[in-house]
Design a protein around this motif. Structure first.
Motif, PDB file in Angstrom:
ATOM      1  N   TRP A 175      56.651   1.983  -4.925  1.00 27.44           N
ATOM      2  CA  TRP A 175      56.309   2.983  -3.921  1.00 27.44           C
ATOM      3  C   TRP A 175      55.494   4.083  -4.586  1.00 27.44           C
ATOM      4  O   TRP A 175      55.999   4.823  -5.423  1.00 27.44           O
ATOM      5  CB  TRP A 175      57.570   3.583  -3.315  1.00 27.44           C
ATOM      6  N   LYS A 176      54.242   4.182  -4.202  1.00 28.32           N
ATOM      7  CA  LYS A 176      53.365   5.210  -4.750  1.00 28.32           C
ATOM      8  C   LYS A 176      53.534   6.490  -3.941  1.00 28.32           C
ATOM      9  O   LYS A 176      53.337   6.484  -2.730  1.00 28.32           O
ATOM     10  CB  LYS A 176      51.897   4.777  -4.658  1.00 28.32           C
ATOM     11  N   HIS A 177      53.905   7.544  -4.617  1.00 35.93           N
ATOM     12  CA  HIS A 177      53.999   8.838  -3.947  1.00 35.93           C
ATOM     13  C   HIS A 177      53.743   9.950  -4.950  1.00 35.93           C
ATOM     14  O   HIS A 177      53.916   9.774  -6.152  1.00 35.93           O
ATOM     15  CB  HIS A 177      55.353   9.017  -3.263  1.00 35.93           C
ATOM     16  N   LEU A 178      53.310  11.056  -4.439  1.00 38.72           N
ATOM     17  CA  LEU A 178      53.023  12.230  -5.244  1.00 38.72           C
ATOM     18  C   LEU A 178      54.098  13.259  -4.941  1.00 38.72           C
ATOM     19  O   LEU A 178      54.401  13.521  -3.782  1.00 38.72           O
ATOM     20  CB  LEU A 178      51.642  12.777  -4.876  1.00 38.72           C
ATOM     21  N   GLY A 179      54.717  13.808  -5.963  1.00 42.09           N
ATOM     22  CA  GLY A 179      55.782  14.788  -5.784  1.00 42.09           C
ATOM     23  C   GLY A 179      57.123  14.192  -6.166  1.00 42.09           C
ATOM     24  O   GLY A 179      57.251  12.982  -6.376  1.00 42.09           O
ATOM     25  N   ASN A 180      58.134  15.072  -6.257  1.00 38.16           N
ATOM     26  CA  ASN A 180      59.472  14.642  -6.693  1.00 38.16           C
ATOM     27  C   ASN A 180      60.472  14.490  -5.569  1.00 38.16           C
ATOM     28  O   ASN A 180      61.595  14.066  -5.800  1.00 38.16           O
ATOM     29  CB  ASN A 180      60.016  15.624  -7.735  1.00 38.16           C
ATOM     30  N   ASN A 181      60.110  14.880  -4.358  1.00 41.38           N
ATOM     31  CA  ASN A 181      60.950  14.697  -3.172  1.00 41.38           C
ATOM     32  C   ASN A 181      62.319  15.358  -3.319  1.00 41.38           C
ATOM     33  O   ASN A 181      63.314  14.861  -2.816  1.00 41.38           O
ATOM     34  CB  ASN A 181      61.100  13.198  -2.855  1.00 41.38           C
ATOM     35  N   LYS A 182      62.392  16.499  -3.988  1.00 42.99           N
ATOM     36  CA  LYS A 182      63.669  17.172  -4.221  1.00 42.99           C
ATOM     37  C   LYS A 182      64.349  17.615  -2.931  1.00 42.99           C
ATOM     38  O   LYS A 182      65.570  17.687  -2.869  1.00 42.99           O
ATOM     39  CB  LYS A 182      63.469  18.398  -5.119  1.00 42.99           C
ATOM     40  N   LYS A 183      63.565  17.931  -1.907  1.00 43.51           N
ATOM     41  CA  LYS A 183      64.142  18.435  -0.653  1.00 43.51           C
ATOM     42  C   LYS A 183      64.000  17.442   0.491  1.00 43.51           C
ATOM     43  O   LYS A 183      64.160  17.809   1.659  1.00 43.51           O
ATOM     44  CB  LYS A 183      63.515  19.784  -0.297  1.00 43.51           C
ATOM     45  N   ASN A 184      63.690  16.193   0.163  1.00 39.89           N
ATOM     46  CA  ASN A 184      63.586  15.123   1.170  1.00 39.89           C
ATOM     47  C   ASN A 184      62.625  15.472   2.301  1.00 39.89           C
ATOM     48  O   ASN A 184      62.922  15.282   3.477  1.00 39.89           O
ATOM     49  CB  ASN A 184      64.956  14.758   1.730  1.00 39.89           C
ATOM     50  N   ILE A 185      61.474  15.977   1.917  1.00 46.97           N
ATOM     51  CA  ILE A 185      60.408  16.295   2.864  1.00 46.97           C
ATOM     52  C   ILE A 185      59.281  15.307   2.603  1.00 46.97           C
ATOM     53  O   ILE A 185      58.760  15.234   1.493  1.00 46.97           O
ATOM     54  CB  ILE A 185      59.904  17.742   2.681  1.00 46.97           C
ATOM     55  N   LEU A 186      58.944  14.543   3.610  1.00 45.38           N
ATOM     56  CA  LEU A 186      57.921  13.515   3.473  1.00 45.38           C
ATOM     57  C   LEU A 186      56.643  13.950   4.180  1.00 45.38           C
ATOM     58  O   LEU A 186      56.673  14.327   5.347  1.00 45.38           O
ATOM     59  CB  LEU A 186      58.416  12.197   4.077  1.00 45.38           C
ATOM     60  N   LEU A 187      55.532  13.911   3.451  1.00 43.86           N
ATOM     61  CA  LEU A 187      54.224  14.212   4.018  1.00 43.86           C
ATOM     62  C   LEU A 187      53.432  12.915   4.018  1.00 43.86           C
ATOM     63  O   LEU A 187      53.199  12.331   2.957  1.00 43.86           O
ATOM     64  CB  LEU A 187      53.499  15.271   3.182  1.00 43.86           C
ATOM     65  N   VAL A 188      53.047  12.457   5.189  1.00 40.90           N
ATOM     66  CA  VAL A 188      52.351  11.186   5.307  1.00 40.90           C
ATOM     67  C   VAL A 188      50.898  11.462   5.674  1.00 40.90           C
ATOM     68  O   VAL A 188      50.617  12.137   6.669  1.00 40.90           O
ATOM     69  CB  VAL A 188      53.012  10.268   6.357  1.00 40.90           C
ATOM     70  N   VAL A 189      49.997  10.960   4.829  1.00 37.22           N
ATOM     71  CA  VAL A 189      48.565  11.117   5.050  1.00 37.22           C
ATOM     72  C   VAL A 189      47.950   9.730   5.194  1.00 37.22           C
ATOM     73  O   VAL A 189      48.618   8.721   4.980  1.00 37.22           O
ATOM     74  CB  VAL A 189      47.906  11.910   3.894  1.00 37.22           C
ATOM     75  N   ASP A 190      46.673   9.684   5.531  1.00 38.20           N
ATOM     76  CA  ASP A 190      46.013   8.399   5.757  1.00 38.20           C
ATOM     77  C   ASP A 190      44.586   8.460   5.219  1.00 38.20           C
ATOM     78  O   ASP A 190      43.678   8.905   5.917  1.00 38.20           O
ATOM     79  CB  ASP A 190      46.015   8.089   7.258  1.00 38.20           C
ATOM     80  N   TYR A 191      44.415   8.052   3.960  1.00 34.74           N
ATOM     81  CA  TYR A 191      43.100   8.049   3.320  1.00 34.74           C
ATOM     82  C   TYR A 191      42.861   6.677   2.703  1.00 34.74           C
ATOM     83  O   TYR A 191      43.653   6.226   1.874  1.00 34.74           O
ATOM     84  CB  TYR A 191      43.013   9.128   2.228  1.00 34.74           C
TER      85      TYR A 191
END
Length: 171
Positions: free
Chosen positions: A44-60
């Protein structure tokens, strides 16, 4: 429901019995199936550490996560919300088109999901809601916004996004 009534989809059954299941093409031929590649943390490729379980979904489609200008804009938005990249996970939907929203949310254990330029129905949600409406669904909070480029360039869109983020994060 008893043990005899449990139904497993084919991929779950194959992953549980990877060394014992065989595929039979005819009565005489027995072949081992190709080994499955399990989806792991590193897949799973993601940027950030997700410490607060906030997901930002972009489309590029042309970048791994998002362009530099949009990343800088997003970092400034997060800072205004008293958050940083360590608190969130940024996922580019282009890498996970085969996954529905449940797979993505389960993996990231997200309770707050911001969709930038991704219609909720296209994301797989069973409902539609307008841009900038803070929407509760399935013990999570969703926000649908235009793409970051549009918000960055348009003061009205930027202010609408800010009002919605204030509601979500209690600022």
């Amino acid at each position: 429901m008893g043990l005899n009534d449990i139904r497993l989809n084919s991929s779950v059954a194959a992953s549980l019995y990877r060394n014992t299941l065989v595929e039979i093409d005819s009565k005489d031929a027995v072949q081992q199936p190709e080994p499955l590649v399990p989806v792991t943390e590193t897949a799973w490729k993601h940027l950030g550490n997700n410490k607060k379980n906030i997901l930002l979904v972009v489309d590029y489609s042309n970048v791994t996560y998002l362009p530099d200008e949009e990343l800088n804009f997003l970092a400034s938005i997060l800072a205004a919300c008293k958050l940083d990249l360590g608190d969130v996970a940024i996922v580019n939907r282009q890498h996970y088109l085969e996954h529905n929203y449940k797979n993505i949310l389960d993996h990231f254990t997200s309770k707050t999901i911001l969709l930038f330029g991704i219609d909720p129905v296209d994301f797989g949600l069973p409902m539609a809601f307008p841009q900038f409406q803070v929407q509760a669904f399935n013990n999570s909070t969703f926000l649908y916004s235009p793409v970051l480029e549009e918000c960055r360039k348009d003061k009205l869109l930027k202010s609408k996004l800010w009002v919605s983020l204030q509601k979500i994060f209690g600022i």
